[in-house]
Design a protein around this motif. Sequence first.
Motif, PDB file in Angstrom:
ATOM      1  N   VAL A 229      64.690  13.822  41.712  1.00 41.25           N
ATOM      2  CA  VAL A 229      64.398  13.179  40.433  1.00 41.25           C
ATOM      3  C   VAL A 229      65.500  13.402  39.401  1.00 41.25           C
ATOM      4  O   VAL A 229      65.519  12.714  38.377  1.00 41.25           O
ATOM      5  CB  VAL A 229      63.048  13.656  39.854  1.00 41.25           C
ATOM      6  N   HIS A 230      66.403  14.356  39.646  1.00 41.32           N
ATOM      7  CA  HIS A 230      67.413  14.689  38.644  1.00 41.32           C
ATOM      8  C   HIS A 230      68.726  13.961  38.895  1.00 41.32           C
ATOM      9  O   HIS A 230      69.170  13.827  40.042  1.00 41.32           O
ATOM     10  CB  HIS A 230      67.675  16.197  38.627  1.00 41.32           C
ATOM     11  N   THR A 231      69.338  13.540  37.800  1.00 36.85           N
ATOM     12  CA  THR A 231      70.668  12.943  37.818  1.00 36.85           C
ATOM     13  C   THR A 231      71.519  13.675  36.792  1.00 36.85           C
ATOM     14  O   THR A 231      71.055  14.612  36.122  1.00 36.85           O
ATOM     15  CB  THR A 231      70.607  11.454  37.457  1.00 36.85           C
ATOM     16  N   ALA A 232      72.756  13.217  36.641  1.00 34.17           N
ATOM     17  CA  ALA A 232      73.614  13.794  35.598  1.00 34.17           C
ATOM     18  C   ALA A 232      73.017  13.601  34.215  1.00 34.17           C
ATOM     19  O   ALA A 232      73.338  14.365  33.284  1.00 34.17           O
ATOM     20  CB  ALA A 232      75.000  13.155  35.669  1.00 34.17           C
ATOM     21  N   GLY A 233      72.134  12.628  34.053  1.00 35.30           N
ATOM     22  CA  GLY A 233      71.528  12.367  32.756  1.00 35.30           C
ATOM     23  C   GLY A 233      70.332  13.221  32.426  1.00 35.30           C
ATOM     24  O   GLY A 233      69.838  13.196  31.299  1.00 35.30           O
ATOM     25  N   SER A 234      69.841  13.995  33.384  1.00 33.42           N
ATOM     26  CA  SER A 234      68.687  14.865  33.138  1.00 33.42           C
ATOM     27  C   SER A 234      68.985  16.308  33.544  1.00 33.42           C
ATOM     28  O   SER A 234      68.077  17.085  33.822  1.00 33.42           O
ATOM     29  CB  SER A 234      67.452  14.351  33.885  1.00 33.42           C
ATOM     30  N   THR A 235      70.277  16.634  33.548  1.00 31.87           N
ATOM     31  CA  THR A 235      70.761  17.956  33.949  1.00 31.87           C
ATOM     32  C   THR A 235      71.754  18.445  32.909  1.00 31.87           C
ATOM     33  O   THR A 235      72.476  17.655  32.308  1.00 31.87           O
ATOM     34  CB  THR A 235      71.441  17.873  35.327  1.00 31.87           C
ATOM     35  N   SER A 236      71.819  19.755  32.703  1.00 31.23           N
ATOM     36  CA  SER A 236      72.759  20.307  31.731  1.00 31.23           C
ATOM     37  C   SER A 236      74.198  20.025  32.127  1.00 31.23           C
ATOM     38  O   SER A 236      74.528  19.925  33.306  1.00 31.23           O
ATOM     39  CB  SER A 236      72.550  21.815  31.586  1.00 31.23           C
ATOM     40  N   GLN A 237      75.050  19.906  31.121  1.00 27.89           N
ATOM     41  CA  GLN A 237      76.466  19.657  31.341  1.00 27.89           C
ATOM     42  C   GLN A 237      77.237  20.974  31.467  1.00 27.89           C
ATOM     43  O   GLN A 237      76.970  21.921  30.732  1.00 27.89           O
ATOM     44  CB  GLN A 237      77.048  18.868  30.170  1.00 27.89           C
ATOM     45  N   GLN A 238      78.197  21.029  32.369  1.00 36.37           N
ATOM     46  CA  GLN A 238      79.117  22.159  32.433  1.00 36.37           C
ATOM     47  C   GLN A 238      80.062  22.067  31.233  1.00 36.37           C
ATOM     48  O   GLN A 238      80.615  21.008  30.955  1.00 36.37           O
ATOM     49  CB  GLN A 238      79.888  22.155  33.747  1.00 36.37           C
ATOM     50  N   SER A 239      80.239  23.195  30.547  1.00 35.06           N
ATOM     51  CA  SER A 239      80.839  23.137  29.222  1.00 35.06           C
ATOM     52  C   SER A 239      81.680  24.367  28.912  1.00 35.06           C
ATOM     53  O   SER A 239      81.684  25.351  29.661  1.00 35.06           O
ATOM     54  CB  SER A 239      79.736  23.008  28.156  1.00 35.06           C
ATOM     55  N   ASP A 240      82.356  24.309  27.772  1.00 39.10           N
ATOM     56  CA  ASP A 240      83.143  25.414  27.228  1.00 39.10           C
ATOM     57  C   ASP A 240      82.590  25.773  25.851  1.00 39.10           C
ATOM     58  O   ASP A 240      82.240  24.884  25.067  1.00 39.10           O
ATOM     59  CB  ASP A 240      84.611  25.015  27.063  1.00 39.10           C
TER      60      ASP A 240
END
Length: 381
Positions: A229-240
Amino acid sequence: MLTGPDIANRPVLVAAVRTPIGRRGGVLAGYKAVELLRLTQVEVLRRAGVEAAEVDQVIGGCVTQVGEQSLNVTRNAWLSTGLPPGVGCTTVDTSCGSAQQANHLVTALIAAGEIDVGIACGVESMSRVALGSNLTAVRGHYKTADYPWDDPPRAQFGGAERIAARDGITRAEADAYGVRSQALARRAVDAGRFDAEIVPVGGVRADEGLRDTTAEGLARLTPLVEGGVHTAGSTSQQSDGAAALLWTSASRARAAGLTPLARLVGQVTVGADPYYLLDGPIAATGKVLARTGLSLRDVDRYEVNEAFAAVVLAWRRRFRPDPERLNVNGGAIALGHPLGASGARLLVSAVHELHRADAEFALVTMCCGGSQGTASLVQRV
């Protein structure tokens, strides 16, 4: 009933800051972790009006402690500030809850009377130090032949999908939550709600992860796990990013004429079922409420880290909170998730939101690798 240390040793928060959150490979990718972290260390001192030599200890969180983030990144950041080197520094790893645990440890030292002034902070540059590279950098693995748990398939992605399947969370619900996060974050940015908590990095003043999002657009994305059910739009972003909070004892704050922002009234770090991997917020929330004697109805703001939409949706189904109090300014789906900094970032944002909204209590809770959860209850003063 709330409990805590004697009033003289009660930890109070004096200042709380963070950098903007940059996308992986984005506007903050040119900065080493020590550069991001030292900026918040220096700024939190400036805002608090506390001299660096008065700080007893600095405890920071960082997850991928290898390369540029190795050898006690908290200490290396402090040394690179040019401030007095006599301040002790420690770096901890509680996976995604690292910086939240750093705050727990600093406040516990104050409550115990061992220190009077401490900085709790966290950092992660996921652009420069790839997630998981601390496991693959050298030969070997932490498991022994009799290690009792086998990592569930697909690690955290699989855990998120097992939670979704268990609780009947659908693709449409996950997508809708992703749209909600982006919309609330956009509203918060447009209203300037984050301005007071952010220290600019170079010319960067705003979080980079926000994007125009619709349910129709998310519906076209490919699931991260086949059939999931999860995509890049419903998952946290890898970030700085990085964040820092300065805590003192109530007696020190009073003697120095400092104005407290908040106090920590409850903290827990707990384990959860390894099969579901990411259920920590449910276990941690239940325990911190039980320890403090508060009910969720007593809490004005809930910050549940948006590692995956299903983590928040499962928490919401378990506790049935007022939805108008939950992640009111968006979360990691929209803003990003620099792992070792996120626990501090959430506390920074929660405290500033309490003051903006003239509210009293906030809950911050996160799922953490290793099937753990962290939770903090803060009270505005």
